[in-house]
Enzyme design. Structure first.
Site, mmCIF file in Angstrom:
data_model
loop_
_atom_site.group_PDB
_atom_site.id
_atom_site.type_symbol
_atom_site.label_atom_id
_atom_site.label_comp_id
_atom_site.label_asym_id
_atom_site.label_seq_id
_atom_site.Cartn_x
_atom_site.Cartn_y
_atom_site.Cartn_z
ATOM 1 N N LEU A 179 0.965 -1.257 0.085
ATOM 2 C CA LEU A 179 -0.002 -0.096 0.238
ATOM 3 C C LEU A 179 0.913 1.278 0.002
ATOM 4 O O LEU A 179 0.985 1.827 0.963
ATOM 5 C CB LEU A 179 -0.783 0.017 1.206
ATOM 6 C CG LEU A 179 -1.914 -1.050 1.465
ATOM 7 C CD1 LEU A 179 -2.254 -1.097 2.778
ATOM 8 C CD2 LEU A 179 -2.872 -1.242 0.224
ATOM 9 N N PRO A 180 1.490 1.455 -1.115
ATOM 10 C CA PRO A 180 2.586 2.586 -0.951
ATOM 11 C C PRO A 180 1.689 4.007 -0.975
ATOM 12 O O PRO A 180 0.374 4.222 -1.590
ATOM 13 C CB PRO A 180 3.171 2.564 -2.452
ATOM 14 C CG PRO A 180 2.451 1.832 -3.489
ATOM 15 C CD PRO A 180 1.627 0.747 -2.440
ATOM 16 N N HIS A 181 2.329 5.126 -0.280
ATOM 17 C CA HIS A 181 1.616 6.162 -0.263
ATOM 18 C C HIS A 181 2.532 7.108 0.148
ATOM 19 O O HIS A 181 3.620 7.040 0.371
ATOM 20 C CB HIS A 181 0.191 6.281 0.892
ATOM 21 C CG HIS A 181 1.018 5.478 2.087
ATOM 22 N ND1 HIS A 181 1.001 4.366 2.358
ATOM 23 C CD2 HIS A 181 1.450 6.171 3.371
ATOM 24 C CE1 HIS A 181 1.487 4.401 3.590
ATOM 25 N NE2 HIS A 181 1.678 5.487 4.005
ATOM 26 N N ALA A 182 2.049 8.519 0.114
ATOM 27 C CA ALA A 182 3.163 9.591 0.758
ATOM 28 C C ALA A 182 1.993 10.629 1.438
ATOM 29 O O ALA A 182 0.963 10.247 1.665
ATOM 30 C CB ALA A 182 3.842 10.319 -0.572
#
Length: 143
Positions: A62-65
């Site tokens: 679940l990549p995010h920034a």
């Protein structure tokens, strides 16, 4: 909120690195106007600096920034990889499903995570995600 709409889902994507996969998942969000291009770079930088902390369950990343890195609208995209890839997570590699998250606040982030958790906690749903041949079969999982 743009949650796994048809244009945010790509099946059997070919990628050779985690970075390429994150970029492809992020590009789906950019193309739908949910995040700015800078958000992809922020996700990649986060992975580079912090490692695979977002590989939260077997096969699932679940990549995010951060919201200030270019989120315009709460959104989630999905890239299902043709061949699973190692992201460097001892417990949960290899990754098959990459859900890129864009949230413009902590509340939205939690709301998105809750929706995904309900979906992904069910082993049958994972099997259906794995075998889905088109978007309609994936959409049926949320209804």
């Amino acid at each position: 909120m743009k949650f796994l709409e048809e244009r945010l889902v790509a099946l059997d994507v070919v990628a050779t690195t985690p970075e390429e996969t994150i970029r492809k998942a992020g590009e789906l969000l950019v193309q739908q106007g949910a995040v700015e291009e800078s958000y992809i770079d922020a996700m990649l930088l986060s992975y580079e600096e912090n490692g695979p902390y977002f590989v939260l369950a077997p096969q699932i990343a679940l990549p995010h920034a951060r919201p200030e890195d270019g989120v315009k609208e709460a959104s989630v995209s999905l890239v299902r990889l043709k061949k699973p890839l190692n992201f460097g997570s001892e417990r949960n590699d290899p990754v098959k499903f990459v859900f890129a998250l864009g949230a413009s606040s902590s509340e939205e982030h939690l709301e998105i995570l809750q929706k995904l958790t309900v979906l992904l906690n069910d082993q049958h749903n994972l099997e259906k995600l794995e075998s889905a041949e088109d978007y309609q079969q994936i959409k049926a999982l949320f209804n």
